[in-house]
Design a protein around this motif. Structure first.
Motif, PDB file in Angstrom:
ATOM      1  N   PRO A  29       0.830  -1.209   0.000  1.00 56.76           N
ATOM      2  CA  PRO A  29       0.000   0.000   0.000  1.00 56.76           C
ATOM      3  C   PRO A  29       0.864   1.259   0.000  1.00 56.76           C
ATOM      4  O   PRO A  29       1.723   1.443   0.870  1.00 56.76           O
ATOM      5  CB  PRO A  29      -0.796  -0.113   1.314  1.00 56.76           C
ATOM      6  CG  PRO A  29      -0.772  -1.575   1.633  1.00 56.76           C
ATOM      7  CD  PRO A  29       0.571  -2.061   1.183  1.00 56.76           C
ATOM      8  N   THR A  30       0.648   2.117  -0.983  1.00 58.66           N
ATOM      9  CA  THR A  30       1.475   3.310  -1.131  1.00 58.66           C
ATOM     10  C   THR A  30       0.604   4.520  -1.437  1.00 58.66           C
ATOM     11  O   THR A  30      -0.144   4.524  -2.423  1.00 58.66           O
ATOM     12  CB  THR A  30       2.502   3.127  -2.268  1.00 58.66           C
ATOM     13  OG1 THR A  30       3.278   1.951  -2.029  1.00 58.66           O
ATOM     14  CG2 THR A  30       3.435   4.326  -2.354  1.00 58.66           C
ATOM     15  N   GLY A  31       0.712   5.534  -0.598  1.00 52.65           N
ATOM     16  CA  GLY A  31       0.021   6.788  -0.860  1.00 52.65           C
ATOM     17  C   GLY A  31       0.804   7.575  -1.898  1.00 52.65           C
ATOM     18  O   GLY A  31       2.027   7.681  -1.804  1.00 52.65           O
ATOM     19  N   ALA A  32       0.113   8.118  -2.899  1.00 50.83           N
ATOM     20  CA  ALA A  32       0.782   8.834  -3.985  1.00 50.83           C
ATOM     21  C   ALA A  32       0.389  10.300  -3.994  1.00 50.83           C
ATOM     22  O   ALA A  32      -0.799  10.642  -3.886  1.00 50.83           O
ATOM     23  CB  ALA A  32       0.442   8.191  -5.329  1.00 50.83           C
ATOM     24  N   TYR A  33       1.406  11.162  -4.152  1.00 53.45           N
ATOM     25  CA  TYR A  33       1.191  12.608  -4.131  1.00 53.45           C
ATOM     26  C   TYR A  33       2.032  13.251  -5.230  1.00 53.45           C
ATOM     27  O   TYR A  33       3.237  13.004  -5.333  1.00 53.45           O
ATOM     28  CB  TYR A  33       1.581  13.184  -2.765  1.00 53.45           C
ATOM     29  CG  TYR A  33       0.724  12.658  -1.639  1.00 53.45           C
ATOM     30  CD1 TYR A  33      -0.388  13.372  -1.190  1.00 53.45           C
ATOM     31  CD2 TYR A  33       1.009  11.434  -1.041  1.00 53.45           C
ATOM     32  CE1 TYR A  33      -1.192  12.872  -0.165  1.00 53.45           C
ATOM     33  CE2 TYR A  33       0.212  10.931  -0.022  1.00 53.45           C
ATOM     34  CZ  TYR A  33      -0.884  11.652   0.416  1.00 53.45           C
ATOM     35  OH  TYR A  33      -1.671  11.147   1.421  1.00 53.45           O
ATOM     36  N   ASP A  34       1.377  14.070  -6.039  1.00 61.49           N
ATOM     37  CA  ASP A  34       2.053  14.740  -7.145  1.00 61.49           C
ATOM     38  C   ASP A  34       2.266  16.205  -6.774  1.00 61.49           C
ATOM     39  O   ASP A  34       1.323  16.995  -6.765  1.00 61.49           O
ATOM     40  CB  ASP A  34       1.215  14.622  -8.427  1.00 61.49           C
ATOM     41  CG  ASP A  34       2.004  14.991  -9.673  1.00 61.49           C
ATOM     42  OD1 ASP A  34       2.945  15.795  -9.558  1.00 61.49           O
ATOM     43  OD2 ASP A  34       1.690  14.454 -10.756  1.00 61.49           O
ATOM     44  N   GLY A  35       3.513  16.556  -6.455  1.00 59.55           N
ATOM     45  CA  GLY A  35       3.827  17.927  -6.056  1.00 59.55           C
ATOM     46  C   GLY A  35       3.884  18.899  -7.212  1.00 59.55           C
ATOM     47  O   GLY A  35       4.169  20.079  -7.018  1.00 59.55           O
ATOM     48  N   ASP A  36       3.609  18.410  -8.419  1.00 59.19           N
ATOM     49  CA  ASP A  36       3.594  19.267  -9.603  1.00 59.19           C
ATOM     50  C   ASP A  36       2.165  19.521 -10.065  1.00 59.19           C
ATOM     51  O   ASP A  36       1.927  19.932 -11.200  1.00 59.19           O
ATOM     52  CB  ASP A  36       4.405  18.622 -10.724  1.00 59.19           C
ATOM     53  CG  ASP A  36       4.949  19.639 -11.720  1.00 59.19           C
ATOM     54  OD1 ASP A  36       4.967  20.840 -11.398  1.00 59.19           O
ATOM     55  OD2 ASP A  36       5.356  19.237 -12.820  1.00 59.19           O
ATOM     56  N   GLY A  37       1.185  19.230  -9.190  1.00 59.12           N
ATOM     57  CA  GLY A  37      -0.209  19.492  -9.507  1.00 59.12           C
ATOM     58  C   GLY A  37      -0.852  18.417 -10.354  1.00 59.12           C
ATOM     59  O   GLY A  37      -0.231  17.408 -10.703  1.00 59.12           O
ATOM     60  N   ALA A  38      -2.107  18.640 -10.713  1.00 61.05           N
ATOM     61  CA  ALA A  38      -2.875  17.649 -11.464  1.00 61.05           C
ATOM     62  C   ALA A  38      -2.372  17.461 -12.886  1.00 61.05           C
ATOM     63  O   ALA A  38      -2.777  16.521 -13.574  1.00 61.05           O
ATOM     64  CB  ALA A  38      -4.349  18.058 -11.490  1.00 61.05           C
ATOM     65  N   ILE A  39      -1.467  18.349 -13.361  1.00 63.63           N
ATOM     66  CA  ILE A  39      -0.929  18.200 -14.715  1.00 63.63           C
ATOM     67  C   ILE A  39       0.365  17.393 -14.701  1.00 63.63           C
ATOM     68  O   ILE A  39       0.956  17.157 -15.759  1.00 63.63           O
ATOM     69  CB  ILE A  39      -0.664  19.575 -15.369  1.00 63.63           C
ATOM     70  CG1 ILE A  39       0.384  20.358 -14.559  1.00 63.63           C
ATOM     71  CG2 ILE A  39      -1.954  20.362 -15.489  1.00 63.63           C
ATOM     72  CD1 ILE A  39       0.847  21.624 -15.241  1.00 63.63           C
ATOM     73  N   GLY A  40       0.803  16.965 -13.535  1.00 65.48           N
ATOM     74  CA  GLY A  40       2.035  16.206 -13.443  1.00 65.48           C
ATOM     75  C   GLY A  40       1.892  14.806 -14.018  1.00 65.48           C
ATOM     76  O   GLY A  40       0.787  14.266 -14.151  1.00 65.48           O
ATOM     77  N   THR A  41       3.026  14.200 -14.363  1.00 63.81           N
ATOM     78  CA  THR A  41       3.015  12.871 -14.981  1.00 63.81           C
ATOM     79  C   THR A  41       2.473  11.810 -14.041  1.00 63.81           C
ATOM     80  O   THR A  41       1.765  10.892 -14.465  1.00 63.81           O
ATOM     81  CB  THR A  41       4.438  12.493 -15.431  1.00 63.81           C
ATOM     82  OG1 THR A  41       4.896  13.461 -16.382  1.00 63.81           O
ATOM     83  CG2 THR A  41       4.469  11.120 -16.075  1.00 63.81           C
ATOM     84  N   LEU A  42       2.785  11.922 -12.746  1.00 62.35           N
ATOM     85  CA  LEU A  42       2.291  10.924 -11.795  1.00 62.35           C
ATOM     86  C   LEU A  42       0.771  10.944 -11.757  1.00 62.35           C
ATOM     87  O   LEU A  42       0.123   9.892 -11.723  1.00 62.35           O
ATOM     88  CB  LEU A  42       2.874  11.173 -10.408  1.00 62.35           C
ATOM     89  CG  LEU A  42       2.651  10.060  -9.378  1.00 62.35           C
ATOM     90  CD1 LEU A  42       3.376   8.782  -9.810  1.00 62.35           C
ATOM     91  CD2 LEU A  42       3.126  10.488  -7.991  1.00 62.35           C
ATOM     92  N   SER A  43       0.193  12.134 -11.760  1.00 63.63           N
ATOM     93  CA  SER A  43      -1.269  12.253 -11.797  1.00 63.63           C
ATOM     94  C   SER A  43      -1.820  11.717 -13.108  1.00 63.63           C
ATOM     95  O   SER A  43      -2.837  11.018 -13.137  1.00 63.63           O
ATOM     96  CB  SER A  43      -1.692  13.716 -11.620  1.00 63.63           C
ATOM     97  OG  SER A  43      -1.413  14.187 -10.320  1.00 63.63           O
ATOM     98  N   ALA A  44      -1.149  12.042 -14.205  1.00 58.02           N
ATOM     99  CA  ALA A  44      -1.641  11.621 -15.522  1.00 58.02           C
ATOM    100  C   ALA A  44      -1.734  10.100 -15.635  1.00 58.02           C
ATOM    101  O   ALA A  44      -2.698   9.569 -16.194  1.00 58.02           O
ATOM    102  CB  ALA A  44      -0.729  12.167 -16.614  1.00 58.02           C
ATOM    103  N   MET A  45      -0.760   9.393 -15.065  1.00 52.64           N
ATOM    104  CA  MET A  45      -0.706   7.953 -15.253  1.00 52.64           C
ATOM    105  C   MET A  45      -1.358   7.152 -14.135  1.00 52.64           C
ATOM    106  O   MET A  45      -1.700   5.982 -14.335  1.00 52.64           O
ATOM    107  CB  MET A  45       0.752   7.501 -15.419  1.00 52.64           C
ATOM    108  CG  MET A  45       1.406   8.025 -16.683  1.00 52.64           C
ATOM    109  SD  MET A  45       3.114   7.454 -16.915  1.00 52.64           S
ATOM    110  CE  MET A  45       2.841   5.708 -17.257  1.00 52.64           C
ATOM    111  N   HIS A  46      -1.553   7.772 -12.958  1.00 53.86           N
ATOM    112  CA  HIS A  46      -2.030   6.976 -11.825  1.00 53.86           C
ATOM    113  C   HIS A  46      -3.280   7.514 -11.132  1.00 53.86           C
ATOM    114  O   HIS A  46      -3.813   6.834 -10.250  1.00 53.86           O
ATOM    115  CB  HIS A  46      -0.907   6.836 -10.793  1.00 53.86           C
ATOM    116  CG  HIS A  46       0.163   5.877 -11.208  1.00 53.86           C
ATOM    117  ND1 HIS A  46       0.082   4.524 -10.984  1.00 53.86           N
ATOM    118  CD2 HIS A  46       1.339   6.088 -11.847  1.00 53.86           C
ATOM    119  CE1 HIS A  46       1.172   3.932 -11.464  1.00 53.86           C
ATOM    120  NE2 HIS A  46       1.950   4.855 -11.999  1.00 53.86           N
ATOM    121  N   ALA A  47      -3.749   8.691 -11.489  1.00 55.25           N
ATOM    122  CA  ALA A  47      -4.960   9.210 -10.849  1.00 55.25           C
ATOM    123  C   ALA A  47      -6.166   8.362 -11.261  1.00 55.25           C
ATOM    124  O   ALA A  47      -6.233   7.864 -12.385  1.00 55.25           O
ATOM    125  CB  ALA A  47      -5.185  10.667 -11.245  1.00 55.25           C
TER     126      ALA A  47
END
Length: 265
Positions: A29-47
């Motif tokens: 279990p891993t909490g994910a946080y994108d410090g570059d906002g909703a346009i960040g790559t982490l958000s794009a691929m995992h939201a």
């Protein structure tokens, strides 16, 4: 866990996406946080999404919570510890070290931030992205200088150097990290690497990922583990992703896993 570099474009978000996908598919279990906002790559691929749109609010354990480390929402970095007391991953924007200082109005260092880490039993791990560019090695040195200056308080931090192999780079392509011997016999570089390893840090590689394949995967808004099987990508792209994820899993050595706190992942 925080991806970090004072220089942008080093592959922080690619690493964060690969690491998050690896941990979640392995049942960690891993909490994910994108410090570059909703346009960040982490958000794009995992939201998480509904009808193609990002769900609101996001559950950090199944999606990605977006915030801007350069604005007041930077407090999310600390507040995330209350939402999930296990493993949390923060993909920070390039040059975010100064923004970490502002969370508790630290002026010259990170004393207040690390004091809160200690109070909350948070074990901060800095994931430093390394490319052939000297600036990425200098970034590691700046972080080490600041954390070493905290004395005993700084010893709670872990460090991992991630060598981005984009373009199929080899060891000799990182002269400022590994050091180089000039024709006149003079040796230079390698000191920052020695400091990181002396502090109990570890190093790993970020395998090469074809830029076209990465762009197509990101455009689909899906993680790598799903992209391997989607008919929306052709066989060549799917195989490239499979090779990347397999190599990434091998790169998480027991030494690296111990620092990340995911030995059983």
């Amino acid at each position: 866990m925080m991806t970090t570099s004072l220089k942008g474009g080093t592959g922080k978000s690619l690493f964060a996406c690969a690491l998050l996908d690896h941990l979640r598919t392995q049942g960690h279990p891993t909490g994910a946080y994108d410090g570059d906002g909703a346009i960040g790559t982490l958000s794009a691929m995992h939201a998480t999404r509904e009808d193609g749109m990002m769900s609101a609010p996001q559950d950090p354990l199944t999606g990605v919570v977006a915030y801007n480390v350069r604005e007041e929402s930077r407090d999310t970095l600390i507040q995330s510890a209350e939402h999930h007391k296990g493993t949390n991953l923060h993909d920070l924007a390039g040059g975010a070290l100064a923004d970490l200082k502002r969370i508790f109005d630290d002026q010259g260092g990170l004393e207040n931030l690390f004091a809160v880490f200690a109070d909350l039993n948070i074990y901060p791990v800095f994931c430093h992205l390394i490319t052939p560019d000297k600036a990425t090695v200098e970034s590691v040195a700046v972080h080490l200088d600041m954390i070493e200056g905290l004395g005993e308080l700084g010893r709670i931090a872990g460090h991992i150097a991630i060598l981005n192999q984009r373009g199929l780079l080899q060891k000799d392509d990182y002269p400022f990290w590994y050091g180089i011997k000039h024709k006149d016999g003079h040796e230079a570089g390698g000191k920052t690497r020695g400091r990181l390893l002396a502090q109990g840090g570890a190093e790993m590689v970020l395998p090469h990922m074809n830029e076209r394949t990465l762009a197509l995967t990101k455009n689909l808004n899906i993680p790598f583990s799903e992209a391997i099987h989607t008919p929306k990508l052709d066989l060549v792209d799917r195989q490239r992703i499979r090779q990347f994820t397999t190599a990434f899993t091998k790169a998480i050595t027991p030494e690296v896993g111990a620092i990340l706190g995911v030995q059983n992942a």
